[in-house]
Design a protein around this motif. Structure first.
Motif, PDB file in Angstrom:
ATOM      1  N   LEU A 523     -15.351 -22.345  16.790  1.00 54.68           N
ATOM      2  CA  LEU A 523     -14.018 -22.472  16.191  1.00 54.68           C
ATOM      3  C   LEU A 523     -13.421 -21.345  15.653  1.00 54.68           C
ATOM      4  CD1 LEU A 523     -11.640 -24.679  15.418  1.00 54.68           C
ATOM      5  CD2 LEU A 523     -12.943 -24.768  12.755  1.00 54.68           C
ATOM      6  N   TRP A 524     -12.009 -21.092  16.247  1.00 55.56           N
ATOM      7  CA  TRP A 524     -11.639 -19.947  15.773  1.00 55.56           C
ATOM      8  C   TRP A 524     -11.201 -20.172  16.231  1.00 55.56           C
ATOM      9  CZ3 TRP A 524      -9.017 -16.554  20.241  1.00 55.56           C
ATOM     10  CH2 TRP A 524      -8.633 -17.691  20.941  1.00 55.56           C
ATOM     11  N   ARG A 525     -10.431 -19.238  14.371  1.00 55.87           N
ATOM     12  CA  ARG A 525      -9.384 -20.142  13.267  1.00 55.87           C
ATOM     13  C   ARG A 525      -8.070 -18.220  13.338  1.00 55.87           C
ATOM     14  NH1 ARG A 525      -9.887 -24.306   8.738  1.00 55.87           N
ATOM     15  NH2 ARG A 525      -7.696 -23.482   8.492  1.00 55.87           N
ATOM     16  N   PRO A 526      -7.011 -18.111  12.776  1.00 56.64           N
ATOM     17  CA  PRO A 526      -6.444 -17.613  12.065  1.00 56.64           C
ATOM     18  C   PRO A 526      -7.262 -17.226  10.754  1.00 56.64           C
ATOM     19  CG  PRO A 526      -4.192 -19.080  12.708  1.00 56.64           C
ATOM     20  CD  PRO A 526      -5.617 -19.211  13.530  1.00 56.64           C
ATOM     21  N   ARG A 527      -7.582 -15.728  10.446  1.00 59.60           N
ATOM     22  CA  ARG A 527      -8.585 -15.559   9.211  1.00 59.60           C
ATOM     23  C   ARG A 527      -7.116 -16.166   7.414  1.00 59.60           C
ATOM     24  NH1 ARG A 527      -8.903  -9.335   8.917  1.00 59.60           N
ATOM     25  NH2 ARG A 527      -9.608  -9.590   6.800  1.00 59.60           N
ATOM     26  N   LYS A 528      -8.229 -16.211   6.053  1.00 61.58           N
ATOM     27  CA  LYS A 528      -7.427 -16.303   5.084  1.00 61.58           C
ATOM     28  C   LYS A 528      -6.521 -15.647   4.739  1.00 61.58           C
ATOM     29  CE  LYS A 528     -10.949 -19.682   3.458  1.00 61.58           C
ATOM     30  NZ  LYS A 528     -11.745 -19.919   2.323  1.00 61.58           N
ATOM     31  N   ALA A 529      -6.937 -13.933   5.061  1.00 62.27           N
ATOM     32  CA  ALA A 529      -5.703 -13.132   5.145  1.00 62.27           C
ATOM     33  C   ALA A 529      -4.581 -12.803   5.076  1.00 62.27           C
ATOM     34  CB  ALA A 529      -6.699 -11.636   4.368  1.00 62.27           C
ATOM     35  N   ALA A 530      -4.478 -13.766   7.154  1.00 63.83           N
ATOM     36  CA  ALA A 530      -3.913 -13.116   8.071  1.00 63.83           C
ATOM     37  C   ALA A 530      -2.575 -14.759   7.812  1.00 63.83           C
ATOM     38  CB  ALA A 530      -4.444 -13.654   9.525  1.00 63.83           C
ATOM     39  N   VAL A 531      -3.349 -15.764   6.672  1.00 66.08           N
ATOM     40  CA  VAL A 531      -2.753 -16.886   6.394  1.00 66.08           C
ATOM     41  C   VAL A 531      -1.256 -16.457   5.433  1.00 66.08           C
ATOM     42  CG1 VAL A 531      -2.280 -18.839   5.591  1.00 66.08           C
ATOM     43  CG2 VAL A 531      -4.193 -18.327   7.006  1.00 66.08           C
ATOM     44  N   GLN A 532      -1.793 -15.598   4.489  1.00 67.04           N
ATOM     45  CA  GLN A 532      -1.758 -15.583   2.819  1.00 67.04           C
ATOM     46  C   GLN A 532      -0.186 -14.134   3.488  1.00 67.04           C
ATOM     47  OE1 GLN A 532      -1.764 -16.682   0.533  1.00 67.04           O
ATOM     48  NE2 GLN A 532      -3.227 -18.201   0.808  1.00 67.04           N
ATOM     49  N   ARG A 533      -1.027 -13.110   4.574  1.00 66.77           N
ATOM     50  CA  ARG A 533       0.166 -12.120   4.791  1.00 66.77           C
ATOM     51  C   ARG A 533       1.300 -12.370   5.342  1.00 66.77           C
ATOM     52  NH1 ARG A 533      -3.837  -9.477   6.877  1.00 66.77           N
ATOM     53  NH2 ARG A 533      -3.679  -9.975   8.709  1.00 66.77           N
TER      54      ARG A 533
END
Length: 658
Positions: A523-533
């Motif tokens: 499973l590959w998905r956006p990083r949590k840091a990317a969602v927060q940014r």
């Protein structure tokens, strides 16, 4: 009662027929073809005006039978009933073989034309079996009755549109010149292979030719390249690419807009003249420190060349990049044409899924762009480029001063991160690492067999089956980096199992079971840091729009931010993260609208999802990804029936308000 001869053709105008002379049957004799087969002569009935003639009751041979048995065009003149008769058609005649009669040669006394020339058995398109039909029968001649069939009416044969040659049948003149020459029996003209570069721009043709020449000989070096760098078409293409990439001005303060206002042609003329006179000198590089995403307090130095230097660097890149592309290996994905970060992630996913190499070494080279030795970098370029003038340009760019807060320094190593040519130079330098690993590793035991290498510029991933092989591969990689003058970043490098997850190129990859089938998959998905940014960016963009502006301006700003972020992450399993981003974007738009209209609540009941997405046009990431509207070359289509429950659950396009 007089019987009707079935081989006779009726004449419905003119005087009564007279005797047929030497032929009692009123037709010509059959002839023998060279093959010994008897063939009938071609009949034709011609009727002319005469005494007591009915102008409507005229009879003639079927046009189809005349055309099928024609061999060449003739023109015959005669009289029937004292009136002149002119017949033109695809017929042949031979008076010597026509039966006797009172009329002229070839015309019977009863007005019947008989062709008695030896048959050739030819069809319309060439030699073959004759397809003659028996003569058309009718009532007694002179009865004055109207013809019962259309084929019995008067039809005047016309000249054929296709040229014919005796003995060759009907020669068609349609088709290409090559087809006509083949029909005429002429030898075929020699035709070379199609041009593989036909219809391409001149710069692309140059690149393809350089690529083929380098691909043909892996040891060849190219010593005449400077003249291609200074070509006007190469400089124009370089300018278009620099303009499309955007970016701010360099140390001289000249921007792209300023150059366009002053005249692009004049700017390129000046650059071309400097290159041809070998008087070009690069300007200093402006250094800017940008914050690293997800790491507060840390910055990354970025070198910004001037627009003039960027154009020349792009011209050099257009010329020498095809030479190095022939040598680069499949494990390298960073900053290469027709390769992207998504290709690297698909490679990792396929190795995890198919080969079950679940032990991962997530590595990062420490200050790779800033610690590359200049002399070793030039030697790496010299493997393919031996032109001294091109090498001099590269050395001058490497030695160009760096302007940092008003102070100019001369670097002793590294290539400025942010330059147009820097990624290509870094790939050419790190190619030695890729070649050594795929060739068998440091000890010759096969580096690729023990661990699969995926490199994107200075970020690397090693995938192994067991933890022991992963540790051996890590030690071996460190050994290969020492001759290059590089080392790993201990803070960013780690050895993990895929079940624990790792991050690469902004994605989080984890080996997890499927909720539907229970099978393990990557499973590959956006990083949590990317969602927060992206949430922080959306909030900042919403606040930047003044309340006096229309809602369309806010929607335009929000959609631009959403499109850029989702365009990178939409290839992954990003639906749960897109749901969160959609909810946050709707909340920010509601807050802005309530502030604009001075409502005290947050607008949850005033502005539902249907109003925000359909009426205002706010981008909905979940809908676009599921419907394929964001995919390249895909048309926007409505969600399928199977997605109705999901749309209602997530508040997409008219579901419950969220």
């Amino acid at each position: 009662m007089k019987e009707t001869n079935p081989d006779r053709l009726p004449v419905r105008s003119g005087s009564p027929p007279s005797g047929s002379g030497g032929n009692p049957e009123g037709r010509s004799e059959g002839t023998k073809a060279p093959g010994g087969r008897e063939q009938l002569a071609l009949p034709l009935v011609a009727a002319g005006p005469g005494a007591g003639a009915n102008p409507r009751a005229v009879t003639q041979v079927n046009r189809v039978s005349v055309v099928r048995t024609a061999s060449r065009e003739i023109s015959v003149g005669g009289t029937v009933g004292g009136d002149p008769l002119e017949v033109r058609g695809s017929l042949t005649s031979s008076p010597s073989t026509t039966g006797g009669g009172d009329g002229p040669a070839g015309v019977k006394a009863d007005g019947t034309w008989r062709d008695t020339r030896l048959g050739t058995g030819e069809t319309r398109r060439g030699p073959g079996t004759s397809r003659e039909r028996p003569p058309i029968t009718g009532d007694e001649p002179g009865s004055g009755e109207r013809p019962r069939r259309e084929s019995e009416q008067a039809v005047v044969p016309i000249a054929s549109r296709c040229s014919t040659t005796p003995g060759e049948g009907r020669a068609c003149t349609s088709g290409t010149p090559a087809m006509q020459e083949a029909r005429a029996g002429l030898p075929a003209r020699a035709q070379g292979p199609p041009d593989p570069d036909g219809g391409l721009p001149s710069v692309r043709v140059l690149q393809r030719r350089l690529y083929r020449a380098a691909k043909a000989d892996s040891r060849r070096t190219f010593g005449v390249l400077y003249d291609k760098v200074s070509r006007r078409d190469v400089l124009e293409e370089a300018w278009q690419r620099v303009k499309a990439a955007g970016g701010g001005p360099g140390a001289d303060g000249q921007s792209v807009e300023a150059i366009e206002a002053a005249g692009v042609g004049e700017f390129l003329d000046h650059v071309e003249a400097e290159l041809r006179a070998k008087e070009y000198r690069p300007e200093v590089v402006l250094r800017r420190h940008i914050p690293k995403p997800g790491k507060p307090g840390q910055t990354r130095p970025l070198g910004i060349p001037t627009i003039r230097d960027r154009v020349v660097q792009m011209a050099v890149k257009l010329v020498i990049e095809p030479l190095f592309e022939t040598d680069f290996l499949p494990c390298s994905y960073g900053f290469r044409p027709r390769r992207s970060a998504h290709d690297a992630m698909r490679d990792i996913r396929s190795v995890l899924w198919q080969q079950r190499k679940l032990w991962v070494c997530d590595l990062d080279l420490k200050a790779c762009f800033d610690t590359i030795p200049h002399d070793k970098l030039v030697e790496a370029v010299r493997r393919r480029v031996s032109d001294p003038w091109v090498l001099r340009l590269i050395r001058r760019w490497l030695k160009a001063g760096v302007l940092d807060e008003g102070v100019v320094t001369e670097p002793e190593m590294g290539t400025p991160q942010g330059g147009v040519l820097s990624p290509l130079l870094a790939n050419a330098y790190l190619h030695a690492l890729d070649a050594a690993w795929l060739a068998g590793g440091q000890d010759g035991r096969g580096g690729e067999k023990r661990a699969h290498l995926v490199r994107y510029a200075d970020d690397l991933v090693l995938l192994s089956r067991t933890e022991g092989l992963a540790r051996e591969s890590l030690r071996e990689l460190c050994t290969l980096l020492e001759p290059l003058g590089l080392r790993l970043n201990e803070d960013k490098s780690r050895l993990v199992h895929a079940r624990d997850g790792f991050e690469f190129l902004g994605f989080h990859v984890r080996w997890v079971p499927s909720d539907r089938t229970g099978r393990m998959f990557p499973l590959w998905r956006p990083r949590k840091a990317a969602v927060q940014r992206i949430k922080a960016r959306l909030k900042q963009r919403a606040k930047s729009v003044p309340l006096g502006a229309v809602a369309g301006e806010l929607i335009r700003v929000m959609n631009m931010t959403l499109d850029g972020w989702s365009g990178y992450f939409r290839y992954s399993n990003a639906t749960p993260d897109f749901i969160k981003v959609d909810r946050f974007a709707r909340a920010q738009v509601r807050i802005w609208l309530c502030r604009k209209h001075r409502y005290r609540d947050q607008g949850w009941h005033r502005y539902d999802g249907l109003f925000l997405h359909r009426t205002l046009g706010l981008r909905c990431l979940v809908r676009d990804v599921r419907s394929g509207a964001c995919s390249p070359n895909a048309e926007r289509r409505s969600p399928s029936v199977s997605r109705v429950r999901e749309n209602r659950t997530h508040g997409s396009m008219g579901g419950r308000r969220t």
